[in-house]
Write a protein that holds these residues in place. Structure first.
Motif, PDB file in Angstrom:
ATOM      1  N   MET A   1       1.849   5.626 -23.743  1.00  0.00           N
ATOM      2  CA  MET A   1       0.960   5.433 -22.606  1.00  0.00           C
ATOM      3  C   MET A   1       0.273   4.083 -22.734  1.00  0.00           C
ATOM      4  O   MET A   1      -0.163   3.698 -23.816  1.00  0.00           O
ATOM      5  CB  MET A   1      -0.084   6.548 -22.540  1.00  0.00           C
ATOM      6  N   GLU A   2       0.202   3.354 -21.585  1.00  0.00           N
ATOM      7  CA  GLU A   2      -0.518   2.089 -21.549  1.00  0.00           C
ATOM      8  C   GLU A   2      -1.431   2.101 -20.332  1.00  0.00           C
ATOM      9  O   GLU A   2      -1.011   2.440 -19.229  1.00  0.00           O
ATOM     10  CB  GLU A   2       0.446   0.906 -21.479  1.00  0.00           C
ATOM     11  N   TRP A   3      -2.675   1.716 -20.545  1.00  0.00           N
ATOM     12  CA  TRP A   3      -3.662   1.801 -19.470  1.00  0.00           C
ATOM     13  C   TRP A   3      -4.483   0.513 -19.457  1.00  0.00           C
ATOM     14  O   TRP A   3      -5.099   0.141 -20.460  1.00  0.00           O
ATOM     15  CB  TRP A   3      -4.556   3.015 -19.710  1.00  0.00           C
ATOM     16  N   LEU A   4      -4.482  -0.141 -18.306  1.00  0.00           N
ATOM     17  CA  LEU A   4      -5.307  -1.334 -18.141  1.00  0.00           C
ATOM     18  C   LEU A   4      -6.747  -0.891 -17.883  1.00  0.00           C
ATOM     19  O   LEU A   4      -7.054  -0.308 -16.845  1.00  0.00           O
ATOM     20  CB  LEU A   4      -4.798  -2.184 -16.966  1.00  0.00           C
ATOM     21  N   LEU A   5      -7.629  -1.176 -18.829  1.00  0.00           N
ATOM     22  CA  LEU A   5      -9.025  -0.761 -18.703  1.00  0.00           C
ATOM     23  C   LEU A   5      -9.888  -1.824 -18.030  1.00  0.00           C
ATOM     24  O   LEU A   5     -10.845  -1.497 -17.319  1.00  0.00           O
ATOM     25  CB  LEU A   5      -9.599  -0.429 -20.083  1.00  0.00           C
ATOM     26  N   TYR A   6      -9.545  -3.068 -18.261  1.00  0.00           N
ATOM     27  CA  TYR A   6     -10.405  -4.139 -17.747  1.00  0.00           C
ATOM     28  C   TYR A   6      -9.575  -5.403 -17.541  1.00  0.00           C
ATOM     29  O   TYR A   6      -8.787  -5.791 -18.406  1.00  0.00           O
ATOM     30  CB  TYR A   6     -11.543  -4.420 -18.736  1.00  0.00           C
ATOM     31  N   ASP A   7      -9.714  -6.000 -16.351  1.00  0.00           N
ATOM     32  CA  ASP A   7      -9.085  -7.303 -16.108  1.00  0.00           C
ATOM     33  C   ASP A   7      -9.993  -8.193 -15.272  1.00  0.00           C
ATOM     34  O   ASP A   7      -9.529  -9.083 -14.557  1.00  0.00           O
ATOM     35  CB  ASP A   7      -7.725  -7.137 -15.429  1.00  0.00           C
ATOM     36  N   GLY A   8     -11.294  -7.950 -15.399  1.00  0.00           N
ATOM     37  CA  GLY A   8     -12.261  -8.749 -14.658  1.00  0.00           C
ATOM     38  C   GLY A   8     -12.326  -8.426 -13.167  1.00  0.00           C
ATOM     39  O   GLY A   8     -12.947  -9.157 -12.401  1.00  0.00           O
ATOM     40  N   GLY A   9     -11.684  -7.331 -12.735  1.00  0.00           N
ATOM     41  CA  GLY A   9     -11.692  -6.960 -11.310  1.00  0.00           C
ATOM     42  C   GLY A   9     -10.514  -7.521 -10.531  1.00  0.00           C
ATOM     43  O   GLY A   9     -10.456  -7.366  -9.302  1.00  0.00           O
ATOM     44  N   ALA A  10      -9.547  -8.140 -11.229  1.00  0.00           N
ATOM     45  CA  ALA A  10      -8.413  -8.739 -10.530  1.00  0.00           C
ATOM     46  C   ALA A  10      -7.591  -7.688  -9.782  1.00  0.00           C
ATOM     47  O   ALA A  10      -7.201  -7.892  -8.624  1.00  0.00           O
ATOM     48  CB  ALA A  10      -7.527  -9.493 -11.523  1.00  0.00           C
ATOM     49  N   SER A  11      -7.331  -6.564 -10.426  1.00  0.00           N
ATOM     50  CA  SER A  11      -6.533  -5.516  -9.782  1.00  0.00           C
ATOM     51  C   SER A  11      -7.267  -4.905  -8.597  1.00  0.00           C
ATOM     52  O   SER A  11      -6.659  -4.596  -7.561  1.00  0.00           O
ATOM     53  CB  SER A  11      -6.164  -4.432 -10.795  1.00  0.00           C
ATOM     54  N   ARG A  12      -8.565  -4.729  -8.738  1.00  0.00           N
ATOM     55  CA  ARG A  12      -9.354  -4.171  -7.635  1.00  0.00           C
ATOM     56  C   ARG A  12      -9.347  -5.131  -6.448  1.00  0.00           C
ATOM     57  O   ARG A  12      -9.218  -4.706  -5.301  1.00  0.00           O
ATOM     58  CB  ARG A  12     -10.790  -3.920  -8.116  1.00  0.00           C
ATOM     59  N   LEU A  13      -9.457  -6.406  -6.714  1.00  0.00           N
ATOM     60  CA  LEU A  13      -9.398  -7.394  -5.632  1.00  0.00           C
ATOM     61  C   LEU A  13      -8.018  -7.410  -4.979  1.00  0.00           C
ATOM     62  O   LEU A  13      -7.889  -7.592  -3.766  1.00  0.00           O
ATOM     63  CB  LEU A  13      -9.743  -8.778  -6.173  1.00  0.00           C
ATOM     64  N   GLY A  14      -6.977  -7.211  -5.784  1.00  0.00           N
ATOM     65  CA  GLY A  14      -5.639  -7.115  -5.224  1.00  0.00           C
ATOM     66  C   GLY A  14      -5.498  -5.921  -4.289  1.00  0.00           C
ATOM     67  O   GLY A  14      -4.823  -5.989  -3.256  1.00  0.00           O
ATOM     68  N   GLN A  15      -6.164  -4.816  -4.643  1.00  0.00           N
ATOM     69  CA  GLN A  15      -6.149  -3.641  -3.775  1.00  0.00           C
ATOM     70  C   GLN A  15      -6.856  -3.929  -2.453  1.00  0.00           C
ATOM     71  O   GLN A  15      -6.376  -3.543  -1.375  1.00  0.00           O
ATOM     72  CB  GLN A  15      -6.825  -2.460  -4.496  1.00  0.00           C
ATOM     73  N   LEU A  16      -8.002  -4.612  -2.512  1.00  0.00           N
ATOM     74  CA  LEU A  16      -8.718  -4.963  -1.287  1.00  0.00           C
ATOM     75  C   LEU A  16      -7.887  -5.888  -0.415  1.00  0.00           C
ATOM     76  O   LEU A  16      -7.879  -5.766   0.823  1.00  0.00           O
ATOM     77  CB  LEU A  16     -10.054  -5.619  -1.639  1.00  0.00           C
ATOM     78  N   ALA A  17      -7.168  -6.820  -1.054  1.00  0.00           N
ATOM     79  CA  ALA A  17      -6.294  -7.717  -0.291  1.00  0.00           C
ATOM     80  C   ALA A  17      -5.192  -6.935   0.407  1.00  0.00           C
ATOM     81  O   ALA A  17      -4.852  -7.212   1.570  1.00  0.00           O
ATOM     82  CB  ALA A  17      -5.691  -8.770  -1.212  1.00  0.00           C
ATOM     83  N   ALA A  18      -4.625  -5.948  -0.273  1.00  0.00           N
ATOM     84  CA  ALA A  18      -3.587  -5.120   0.336  1.00  0.00           C
ATOM     85  C   ALA A  18      -4.136  -4.326   1.522  1.00  0.00           C
ATOM     86  O   ALA A  18      -3.460  -4.168   2.548  1.00  0.00           O
ATOM     87  CB  ALA A  18      -2.992  -4.176  -0.711  1.00  0.00           C
ATOM     88  N   GLN A  19      -5.367  -3.825   1.396  1.00  0.00           N
ATOM     89  CA  GLN A  19      -5.970  -3.080   2.496  1.00  0.00           C
ATOM     90  C   GLN A  19      -6.195  -3.977   3.714  1.00  0.00           C
ATOM     91  O   GLN A  19      -5.962  -3.560   4.857  1.00  0.00           O
ATOM     92  CB  GLN A  19      -7.288  -2.464   2.033  1.00  0.00           C
ATOM     93  N   GLU A  20      -6.646  -5.192   3.487  1.00  0.00           N
ATOM     94  CA  GLU A  20      -6.834  -6.120   4.601  1.00  0.00           C
ATOM     95  C   GLU A  20      -5.493  -6.483   5.249  1.00  0.00           C
ATOM     96  O   GLU A  20      -5.413  -6.644   6.471  1.00  0.00           O
ATOM     97  CB  GLU A  20      -7.546  -7.387   4.125  1.00  0.00           C
ATOM     98  N   THR A  21      -4.459  -6.587   4.443  1.00  0.00           N
ATOM     99  CA  THR A  21      -3.134  -6.871   4.994  1.00  0.00           C
ATOM    100  C   THR A  21      -2.653  -5.723   5.870  1.00  0.00           C
ATOM    101  O   THR A  21      -2.022  -5.939   6.914  1.00  0.00           O
ATOM    102  CB  THR A  21      -2.128  -7.125   3.860  1.00  0.00           C
ATOM    103  N   VAL A  22      -2.969  -4.500   5.465  1.00  0.00           N
ATOM    104  CA  VAL A  22      -2.631  -3.337   6.291  1.00  0.00           C
ATOM    105  C   VAL A  22      -3.340  -3.414   7.647  1.00  0.00           C
ATOM    106  O   VAL A  22      -2.734  -3.198   8.707  1.00  0.00           O
ATOM    107  CB  VAL A  22      -2.999  -2.031   5.566  1.00  0.00           C
ATOM    108  N   LEU A  23      -4.633  -3.747   7.615  1.00  0.00           N
ATOM    109  CA  LEU A  23      -5.388  -3.850   8.873  1.00  0.00           C
ATOM    110  C   LEU A  23      -4.835  -4.967   9.752  1.00  0.00           C
ATOM    111  O   LEU A  23      -4.763  -4.831  10.983  1.00  0.00           O
ATOM    112  CB  LEU A  23      -6.863  -4.095   8.562  1.00  0.00           C
ATOM    113  N   ALA A  24      -4.439  -6.076   9.130  1.00  0.00           N
ATOM    114  CA  ALA A  24      -3.848  -7.170   9.907  1.00  0.00           C
ATOM    115  C   ALA A  24      -2.524  -6.745  10.536  1.00  0.00           C
ATOM    116  O   ALA A  24      -2.238  -7.066  11.700  1.00  0.00           O
ATOM    117  CB  ALA A  24      -3.629  -8.390   9.012  1.00  0.00           C
TER     118      ALA A  24
END
Length: 472
Positions: free
Chosen positions: A106-129
């Motif tokens: 098992m491998e789990w990313l615990l912390y990346d400075g919020g990069a993955s979370r920001l990527g998720q927000l970008a994907a959500q905005e792309t969906v809305l667009a």
């Protein structure tokens, strides 16, 4: 011979009067109307189906972004055989090892400075667009249906008017032949009448071809042939002013809203790339069992590790990616400005076209009225002998020409009215209240946004949805 001509003359007037009355009478019509055309286009458009599928694919990008924040679990089973040969006291010794290793990691990313979370927000905005882009496609499909319907209506009216014109010119030809027989006109007058009949026949044939082409286009756009046309389409409610129309467009136009979401997505992506320059923390765990097939005994292994990593040098690749994302953000902002201006210009152009079409229709109506008065006056004068048959029929042709211009003006007004509606972002099935099941893009998104696993119940629900959509 004079008496014979007079009878022909009176018959001509009776025919002309009957045609004029028929042209003035209202049309009886029941059948396909503009709403039917737009409903058919909405239900059968392949372009809409294509872009709905593309939207569903974009929805999955949110699930992919969510999955990056979750642990990754792998199972591995390895069968191995190892042979070795070494020197011993009595010479060489062969050794075989056979084993079977089974393990889970098992491998789990615990912390990346919020990069993955920001990527998720970008994907959500792309969906809305992408949703707004789908609405823009919907507007294009519905306006194509408007164009197809109005064109069929225009070509039908044109065929009817040119058919009437041909019949009147044939009467004119007969009148000219009768007058030639009694010596009142020359062969030149008869030849001129014959030329006009031939030209009218060619125009009618051309219009009939245009009508067939318009009906074929209607089938392409709407998905089914048109029956009897119900008549002039109802016009949307008139906007108060150009400023009011522009204000509505700034709030509602899908292409503008899509571009705004694209800017937000680019902002999140640029921020995510910058966060990737920082450290990350990953948790790793594994457990395994080894079967020694040589009978020397099995063994178990397990372990847990927490890794803090920081990339120190990547050849400048990360910095280049960051700069590229910043440039893309600037490009999206520039595109937003261009889109705002384009929407404003489209609204202004559509508004001016509509006002011009309305003025043209008023002028056409006045022209028809004046031509009608002139025709009736010349016909009355002809009964007193002050006008000839050719004068009467020429006046009738002027009337028919005015009626043709009025038909074209009405078509232009209808197209301009719905073009203005499209320019404001209001030419949608929901806004128009069409009797269709409105496609809801949130239904599929809500099923996938949490990234359900392949074996979950929601994933099975998604499989059923895809089968229902015919995209298994």
């Amino acid at each position: 011979m004079r008496k014979k001509f007079s009878v022909r003359f009176l018959k001509t007037f009776v025919y002309v009067g009957a045609v004029a009355a028929a042209l003035a009478a209202p049309k009886s019509a029941v059948a396909d109307n503009l709403s039917d055309a737009m409903i058919g286009a909405y239900k059968t458009s392949g372009l809409l189906e294509q872009n709905r599928a593309l939207l569903r694919a974009t929805d999955e990008s949110v699930a992919v972004a969510v999955a990056r924040l979750r642990p990754i679990v792998d199972f591995a089973m390895t069968a191995s055989h190892r042979y070795s040969r070494g020197i011993s006291t009595f010479g060489f010794r062969d050794h075989d090892t056979n084993g079977l290793d089974v393990g889970v990691s098992m491998e789990w990313l615990l912390y990346d400075g919020g990069a993955s979370r920001l990527g998720q927000l970008a994907a959500q905005e792309t969906v809305l667009a992408t949703r707004q882009s789908l609405l823009d496609i919907e507007q294009q499909v519905l306006f194509s249906a408007v164009q197809a319907y109005v064109n069929v209506l225009l070509q039908q009216d044109t065929v009817r008017l040119r058919g009437n014109n041909l019949r009147l010119l044939r009467e004119e030809l007969r009148a000219a032949q009768d007058r030639f027989e009694v010596g009142e006109v020359t062969r030149t007058d008869v030849a001129l009448a014959e030329s006009r009949v031939a030209a009218a026949q060619a125009s009618l044939t051309e219009s009939q071809g245009d009508l067939l082409e318009a009906k074929a286009t209607y089938i392409e756009v709407v998905g089914n042939p048109i029956n009897v046309v119900a008549g002039q389409p109802p016009l949307p409610q008139r906007v108060a002013s150009l400023q009011a129309a522009e204000s509505v467009a700034m709030r509602n136009h899908p292409s503008l809203l899509a571009r705004q979401h694209s800017v937000k997505a680019a902002q999140h992506t640029a921020a995510s790339t910058e966060k990737n320059l920082g450290p990350s923390v990953r948790l790793r765990a594994d457990a395994g069992h080894t079967y020694d097939l040589n009978g020397n005994g099995d063994s178990d292994t397990s372990g847990v590790s927490l890794t803090l990593s920081q990339r120190l040098y990547a050849g400048g690749g990360l910095a280049a990616a960051r700069r590229a994302d910043i440039a893309r953000l600037d490009a999206e902002r520039g595109a937003l400005i261009s889109t705002q201006r384009s929407v404003t210009q489209s609204v202004a152009a559509a508004y001016v076209s509509l006002e011009a079409a309305r003025a043209s229709l008023v002028s056409s109506v006045e022209r028809v009225r004046a031509a009608q008065v002139a025709f009736e006056g010349i016909r009355e004068e002809a009964t007193l002998g002050a006008r000839t048959t050719l004068d009467v029929l020429q006046a009738e042709q002027e009337l028919l020409g005015a009626q043709t211009a009025r038909v074209q003006a009405r078509a232009n007004q209808a197209l301009a009215a719905y073009q203005l509606l499209q320019a404001q972002g209001l030419l949608t099935a929901e806004h128009l209240g069409l009797a269709v099941e409105i496609y809801d893009p949130t239904l599929y998104y809500n099923l996938v946004k949490d990234a359900p696993a392949h074996i979950s119940k929601r994933s099975k629900d998604l499989d059923r949805v895809l089968k229902a959509l015919g995209r298994d």
